[in-house]
Scaffold this active site. Sequence first.
Site, short mmCIF file in Angstrom:
data_model
loop_
_atom_site.label_atom_id
_atom_site.label_comp_id
_atom_site.label_asym_id
_atom_site.label_seq_id
_atom_site.Cartn_x
_atom_site.Cartn_y
_atom_site.Cartn_z
CB SER A 188 -1.22 -0.25 1.04
OG SER A 188 -1.91 1.60 1.63
CE1 TYR A 201 -5.03 -1.91 4.78
CE2 TYR A 201 -3.75 -0.12 4.52
CZ TYR A 201 -4.18 -1.08 3.77
OH TYR A 201 -4.19 -1.38 2.49
#
Length: 296
Positions: A188, A201
Amino acid sequence: MYPYFGYETRCRQVPLTFPPQHQNIQPGLEYLMNPIPISDNPEYKGSGKLKGKIAIITGGDSGIGRAVAIGFAKEEADMAIVYLYEREDAEATKQMVEHYGQRCLLIEGDLRRPAFSSEVVKKTLAHYGKLDVLILNQGVQFPQESIADISDEQLEDTFRTNIFPHFYLTKAALPYLKPGSSIISTASVTAYAGAPLLVDYSSTKGALVSFTRSLALQLVSRCIRVNAVAPGPIWTPLIVSSYSAEYVKTFGLESPMKRAGQPFELAPTYIYLASDDSSYVTGQVLHVNGGIMTET
């Protein structure tokens, strides 16, 4: 059809917004989204880059995983799709794969359980007889304004979902991967740019970057390549199941392209990393993020 075709439309830098919406369970259901994410680019024509290959795609029922499944099918790969509970989305993805003439095995279960990863590999081998590509794409995110609000349960769930299965599945698959095989993770942009609402996350995605680099070095002598893709803001079920309806209205506008990406815009990157076109590429993270500048 949401206005993303063709290329000139996608690059106009005209802000594209979404209707407010929220789903109360992760990782979310694609068939309930408005608009439905675009997983299949009709302008993309396959050329047999993955002909004869067998892939496992986790989180392949929807979002980026569905787009990868469709792209792989166009390039003549067969696959096993692993999903948690999203049966209707998974069946729809299977139909799309079969539409392009390829086989698709659906496997439902919880990747947080180590034994399930072994089951996934065994079922794939029993069905197809071999394994060539491992796409590690499952994930959850639970935005919190403060680290103090991240409960022990949330912290453990995020890591058990986003990073632990990479170890479980790789260990289960490795004895069957031959030279030329590929392992590809979904990292990400948050691993590089950070994200104030996604501390846990982002931490798992940073772990995936290190996982990719270290495992690549470990497996290079076996001619197994290990890489990752780092998406920016992409319109997937994870977004509507983790953010508020109000947040969703402006999702993606922070990117230089002034819009969120669609899943189909990532599929060619996974195809490249899974094919022999990237035979000299390992330990790398390829960024598909609408122009967000990051330190690699």
